[in-house]
Scaffold this motif. Structure first.
Motif, PDB file in Angstrom:
ATOM      1  N   PHE A   1       3.382  31.082  -7.484  1.00 35.42           N
ATOM      2  CA  PHE A   1       4.746  31.041  -6.970  1.00 35.42           C
ATOM      3  C   PHE A   1       4.749  30.914  -5.453  1.00 35.42           C
ATOM      4  O   PHE A   1       5.641  31.415  -4.780  1.00 35.42           O
ATOM      5  CB  PHE A   1       5.485  32.304  -7.422  1.00 35.42           C
ATOM      6  N   SER A   2       3.746  30.219  -4.933  1.00 33.34           N
ATOM      7  CA  SER A   2       3.689  29.990  -3.490  1.00 33.34           C
ATOM      8  C   SER A   2       4.562  28.793  -3.128  1.00 33.34           C
ATOM      9  O   SER A   2       5.157  28.145  -3.987  1.00 33.34           O
ATOM     10  CB  SER A   2       2.250  29.736  -3.049  1.00 33.34           C
ATOM     11  N   GLU A   3       4.632  28.493  -1.844  1.00 37.25           N
ATOM     12  CA  GLU A   3       5.418  27.345  -1.384  1.00 37.25           C
ATOM     13  C   GLU A   3       4.962  26.048  -2.052  1.00 37.25           C
ATOM     14  O   GLU A   3       5.753  25.129  -2.272  1.00 37.25           O
ATOM     15  CB  GLU A   3       5.323  27.214   0.138  1.00 37.25           C
ATOM     16  N   ALA A   4       3.666  25.963  -2.363  1.00 38.13           N
ATOM     17  CA  ALA A   4       3.117  24.730  -2.923  1.00 38.13           C
ATOM     18  C   ALA A   4       2.992  24.760  -4.439  1.00 38.13           C
ATOM     19  O   ALA A   4       2.511  23.798  -5.034  1.00 38.13           O
ATOM     20  CB  ALA A   4       1.741  24.464  -2.317  1.00 38.13           C
ATOM     21  N   SER A   5       3.431  25.837  -5.079  1.00 38.91           N
ATOM     22  CA  SER A   5       3.234  25.990  -6.522  1.00 38.91           C
ATOM     23  C   SER A   5       4.182  25.103  -7.328  1.00 38.91           C
ATOM     24  O   SER A   5       5.176  24.574  -6.819  1.00 38.91           O
ATOM     25  CB  SER A   5       3.415  27.450  -6.929  1.00 38.91           C
ATOM     26  N   ILE A   6       3.874  24.986  -8.601  1.00 35.35           N
ATOM     27  CA  ILE A   6       4.580  24.034  -9.458  1.00 35.35           C
ATOM     28  C   ILE A   6       5.977  24.510  -9.828  1.00 35.35           C
ATOM     29  O   ILE A   6       6.926  23.710  -9.828  1.00 35.35           O
ATOM     30  CB  ILE A   6       3.736  23.757 -10.718  1.00 35.35           C
ATOM     31  N   ILE A   7       6.147  25.776 -10.165  1.00 35.83           N
ATOM     32  CA  ILE A   7       7.477  26.248 -10.591  1.00 35.83           C
ATOM     33  C   ILE A   7       8.542  25.985  -9.521  1.00 35.83           C
ATOM     34  O   ILE A   7       9.623  25.461  -9.841  1.00 35.83           O
ATOM     35  CB  ILE A   7       7.429  27.744 -10.956  1.00 35.83           C
ATOM     36  N   PRO A   8       8.300  26.310  -8.231  1.00 43.51           N
ATOM     37  CA  PRO A   8       9.320  25.959  -7.226  1.00 43.51           C
ATOM     38  C   PRO A   8       9.597  24.460  -7.148  1.00 43.51           C
ATOM     39  O   PRO A   8      10.746  24.048  -6.927  1.00 43.51           O
ATOM     40  CB  PRO A   8       8.716  26.492  -5.918  1.00 43.51           C
ATOM     41  N   GLN A   9       8.565  23.630  -7.335  1.00 45.36           N
ATOM     42  CA  GLN A   9       8.778  22.177  -7.356  1.00 45.36           C
ATOM     43  C   GLN A   9       9.716  21.787  -8.489  1.00 45.36           C
ATOM     44  O   GLN A   9      10.617  20.959  -8.320  1.00 45.36           O
ATOM     45  CB  GLN A   9       7.447  21.447  -7.548  1.00 45.36           C
ATOM     46  N   GLN A  10       9.489  22.374  -9.655  1.00 46.73           N
ATOM     47  CA  GLN A  10      10.310  22.043 -10.814  1.00 46.73           C
ATOM     48  C   GLN A  10      11.749  22.522 -10.625  1.00 46.73           C
ATOM     49  O   GLN A  10      12.697  21.838 -11.015  1.00 46.73           O
ATOM     50  CB  GLN A  10       9.695  22.661 -12.074  1.00 46.73           C
ATOM     51  N   GLY A  11      11.906  23.706 -10.013  1.00 52.45           N
ATOM     52  CA  GLY A  11      13.244  24.196  -9.730  1.00 52.45           C
ATOM     53  C   GLY A  11      13.997  23.252  -8.801  1.00 52.45           C
ATOM     54  O   GLY A  11      15.160  22.898  -9.052  1.00 52.45           O
ATOM     55  N   GLU A  12      13.320  22.821  -7.740  1.00 50.87           N
ATOM     56  CA  GLU A  12      13.944  21.910  -6.778  1.00 50.87           C
ATOM     57  C   GLU A  12      14.377  20.610  -7.454  1.00 50.87           C
ATOM     58  O   GLU A  12      15.434  20.046  -7.143  1.00 50.87           O
ATOM     59  CB  GLU A  12      12.970  21.617  -5.637  1.00 50.87           C
ATOM     60  N   ALA A  13      13.556  20.140  -8.410  1.00 49.64           N
ATOM     61  CA  ALA A  13      13.850  18.868  -9.076  1.00 49.64           C
ATOM     62  C   ALA A  13      15.120  18.933  -9.923  1.00 49.64           C
ATOM     63  O   ALA A  13      15.716  17.898 -10.219  1.00 49.64           O
ATOM     64  CB  ALA A  13      12.666  18.444  -9.947  1.00 49.64           C
TER      65      ALA A  13
ATOM     66  N   ASP B   1      -2.474  15.463  -7.566  1.00 48.07           N
ATOM     67  CA  ASP B   1      -1.119  14.944  -7.440  1.00 48.07           C
ATOM     68  C   ASP B   1      -0.275  15.619  -8.515  1.00 48.07           C
ATOM     69  O   ASP B   1      -0.656  15.647  -9.692  1.00 48.07           O
ATOM     70  CB  ASP B   1      -1.102  13.424  -7.640  1.00 48.07           C
ATOM     71  N   GLU B   2       0.855  16.171  -8.103  1.00 46.44           N
ATOM     72  CA  GLU B   2       1.755  16.846  -9.036  1.00 46.44           C
ATOM     73  C   GLU B   2       3.079  16.096  -9.017  1.00 46.44           C
ATOM     74  O   GLU B   2       3.804  16.121  -8.024  1.00 46.44           O
ATOM     75  CB  GLU B   2       1.915  18.313  -8.640  1.00 46.44           C
ATOM     76  N   ILE B   3       3.364  15.399 -10.098  1.00 43.23           N
ATOM     77  CA  ILE B   3       4.514  14.495 -10.152  1.00 43.23           C
ATOM     78  C   ILE B   3       5.639  15.163 -10.942  1.00 43.23           C
ATOM     79  O   ILE B   3       5.511  15.402 -12.153  1.00 43.23           O
ATOM     80  CB  ILE B   3       4.115  13.164 -10.803  1.00 43.23           C
ATOM     81  N   THR B   4       6.728  15.477 -10.238  1.00 46.75           N
ATOM     82  CA  THR B   4       7.875  16.148 -10.854  1.00 46.75           C
ATOM     83  C   THR B   4       9.155  15.396 -10.485  1.00 46.75           C
ATOM     84  O   THR B   4       9.418  15.214  -9.295  1.00 46.75           O
ATOM     85  CB  THR B   4       7.990  17.606 -10.368  1.00 46.75           C
ATOM     86  N   PRO B   5       9.947  14.969 -11.460  1.00 45.04           N
ATOM     87  CA  PRO B   5       9.686  15.039 -12.905  1.00 45.04           C
ATOM     88  C   PRO B   5       8.653  14.005 -13.337  1.00 45.04           C
ATOM     89  O   PRO B   5       8.527  12.945 -12.712  1.00 45.04           O
ATOM     90  CB  PRO B   5      11.059  14.753 -13.518  1.00 45.04           C
ATOM     91  N   ALA B   6       7.929  14.329 -14.392  1.00 42.28           N
ATOM     92  CA  ALA B   6       6.876  13.440 -14.865  1.00 42.28           C
ATOM     93  C   ALA B   6       7.465  12.143 -15.405  1.00 42.28           C
ATOM     94  O   ALA B   6       8.541  12.126 -16.002  1.00 42.28           O
ATOM     95  CB  ALA B   6       6.074  14.137 -15.962  1.00 42.28           C
TER      96      ALA B   6
ATOM     97  N   ILE C   1       0.155  16.482 -13.958  1.00 39.18           N
ATOM     98  CA  ILE C   1      -0.899  16.873 -13.022  1.00 39.18           C
ATOM     99  C   ILE C   1      -2.015  15.837 -13.082  1.00 39.18           C
ATOM    100  O   ILE C   1      -2.582  15.589 -14.149  1.00 39.18           O
ATOM    101  CB  ILE C   1      -1.452  18.268 -13.371  1.00 39.18           C
ATOM    102  N   ILE C   2      -2.305  15.252 -11.933  1.00 40.54           N
ATOM    103  CA  ILE C   2      -3.403  14.298 -11.837  1.00 40.54           C
ATOM    104  C   ILE C   2      -4.405  14.872 -10.852  1.00 40.54           C
ATOM    105  O   ILE C   2      -4.203  14.838  -9.633  1.00 40.54           O
ATOM    106  CB  ILE C   2      -2.905  12.917 -11.371  1.00 40.54           C
ATOM    107  N   SER C   3      -5.471  15.439 -11.380  1.00 38.10           N
ATOM    108  CA  SER C   3      -6.460  16.092 -10.534  1.00 38.10           C
ATOM    109  C   SER C   3      -7.386  15.070  -9.890  1.00 38.10           C
ATOM    110  O   SER C   3      -7.758  14.064 -10.507  1.00 38.10           O
ATOM    111  CB  SER C   3      -7.287  17.077 -11.365  1.00 38.10           C
ATOM    112  N   HIS C   4      -7.763  15.334  -8.642  1.00 35.41           N
ATOM    113  CA  HIS C   4      -8.760  14.506  -7.972  1.00 35.41           C
ATOM    114  C   HIS C   4     -10.172  14.898  -8.381  1.00 35.41           C
ATOM    115  O   HIS C   4     -11.130  14.191  -8.084  1.00 35.41           O
ATOM    116  CB  HIS C   4      -8.624  14.624  -6.449  1.00 35.41           C
ATOM    117  N   SER C   5     -10.291  16.052  -9.060  1.00 36.20           N
ATOM    118  CA  SER C   5     -11.572  16.513  -9.585  1.00 36.20           C
ATOM    119  C   SER C   5     -11.655  16.142 -11.064  1.00 36.20           C
ATOM    120  O   SER C   5     -10.767  15.488 -11.609  1.00 36.20           O
ATOM    121  CB  SER C   5     -11.704  18.029  -9.405  1.00 36.20           C
ATOM    122  N   GLU C   6     -12.717  16.602 -11.729  1.00 38.31           N
ATOM    123  CA  GLU C   6     -12.879  16.295 -13.148  1.00 38.31           C
ATOM    124  C   GLU C   6     -11.807  16.960 -14.003  1.00 38.31           C
ATOM    125  O   GLU C   6     -11.487  16.498 -15.094  1.00 38.31           O
ATOM    126  CB  GLU C   6     -14.266  16.727 -13.629  1.00 38.31           C
ATOM    127  N   PHE C   7     -11.259  18.085 -13.514  1.00 44.12           N
ATOM    128  CA  PHE C   7     -10.177  18.762 -14.205  1.00 44.12           C
ATOM    129  C   PHE C   7      -9.381  19.543 -13.171  1.00 44.12           C
ATOM    130  O   PHE C   7      -9.703  19.525 -11.982  1.00 44.12           O
ATOM    131  CB  PHE C   7     -10.716  19.684 -15.325  1.00 44.12           C
TER     132      PHE C   7
END
Length: 322
Positions: free
Chosen positions: A293-305, A239-244, A221-227
């Motif tokens: 667990f929305s369309e944009a959430s991380i777990i579905p991204q990881q599953g797809e990967a 930016d959420e990079i999967t796989p890292a 996870i690379i946040s555009h904010s401070e965290f």
């Protein structure tokens, strides 16, 4: 026979909107050849089934509802309520009382993991790395100088029981601590202050598949904010990079830790474990037992990967409760 599943969403906190987005994803992608899903929304004033374009009150005596003379019951519950009462054990206690299967850990698992200070203390005592912290309750006396002396600067100030980074702040100056604490107290009766751990942020989902724990691919996870705050999580400001792109030994280590925590904390369904990786060691930030667990959430991204579709992920979570 298809199993009738209540997809329970909403809740009593500011995370209700996030929960409803997660429920939309489930309703849109669930395997309707195997399951008959019905959305049930809850808030502090009502519990309602969304059925045939109607909103029908839930009978809390047995978690059913009626259409004319027909009583409609459920085989199980997919709990996707982020925050209270779905992530802190309250809803689980209700379903235990009426003997209704559900997709999360039990009362103790949920209440423990939702309490950041208690969970971090347990993990630290079990040999895992967690940030040093100070816990404050309303009406506690505190000294900003003493807090800085123990934790240094910057520090993170959070509601002890809360999620989605609501009322969470990164404080870089001693003079700003009091304001951040007051803000966190608007979301909970206890506030946790944590030392800053430098390094890259990673997160790992864990599910049960065919009787074996599966750690999903790691996301950086690379946040555009401070965290990784609310805007970064839900408004695309990260930016959420999967796989890292990370060393293999570090990837294996945090995947293994995530599976260990699933077992140690007696989790069920899906969880997500958040880490900060400094130069030498991974530090556990949080164990999320009802992750987004929305369309944009991380777990579905990881599953797809790793070749697991949203539909299969949903089925794996549902079957964990039977």
């Amino acid at each position: 026979m298809k199993k009738r599943i209540a997809v329970v969403a909403g809740g009593y906190s500011e995370e209700a909107l996030v929960s409803l987005k997660s429920a939309d994803m489930i309703m849109n992608n669930i395997d309707r050849d195997s399951y008959d899903p019905i959305l049930v929304t809850i808030d502090s004033t009502s519990w309602e089934a969304q059925f045939e374009d109607q909103k029908i009150a839930i009978d809390k005596n047995d978690f059913s509802f009626s259409m004319g003379k027909k009583k409609i019951t459920f085989d199980g519950v997919f709990i996707i309520v982020h925050g209270t009462p779905g992530e802190n054990g309250i809803l689980q206690g209700y379903f235990d009382l009426i003997c209704m299967p559900y997709t999360t850990g039990d009362v103790f698992n949920m209440s423990l993991t939702f309490n950041k200070a208690a969970c971090n203390d347990l993990l630290r005592n079990c040999g895992y790395n967690t940030a040093k912290n100070v816990l404050l309750r309303k009406n506690d006396n505190y000294s900003s100088s003493e807090i800085v002396g123990k934790l240094g600067l910057p520090i993170f100030v959070k509601p002890n029981q809360g999620g989605s980074s609501i009322a969470t702040a990164k404080v870089t100056e001693k003079e700003a601590i009091h304001k951040a604490i007051d803000s966190a107290f608007t979301a909970d009766d206890a506030v946790i202050l944590e030392e800053f751990i430098g390094g890259k942020e990673y997160t790992v989902g864990v599910i049960m598949k065919e009787g074996e724990l599966l750690a999903l691919p790691v996301t950086e996870i690379i946040s555009h904010s401070e965290f990784f705050d609310y805007e970064a999580k839900y408004e695309g400001k990260s930016d959420e990079i999967t796989p890292a792109d990370m060393p293999e030994n570090q990837r294996d280590e945090i995947q293994q830790i995530s599976k260990e925590l699933y077992t140690l904390l007696d989790c069920r369904g899906m969880i997500r474990v958040d880490f900060l990786m400094n130069k030498k060691n991974p530090f556990i930030i949080e164990v999320n037992t009802v992750p987004g667990f929305s369309e944009a959430s991380i777990i579905p991204q990881q599953g797809e990967a790793c070749g697991i579709s949203k539909t299969e992920l949903i089925s794996l979570v549902i079957e964990s409760c039977f």
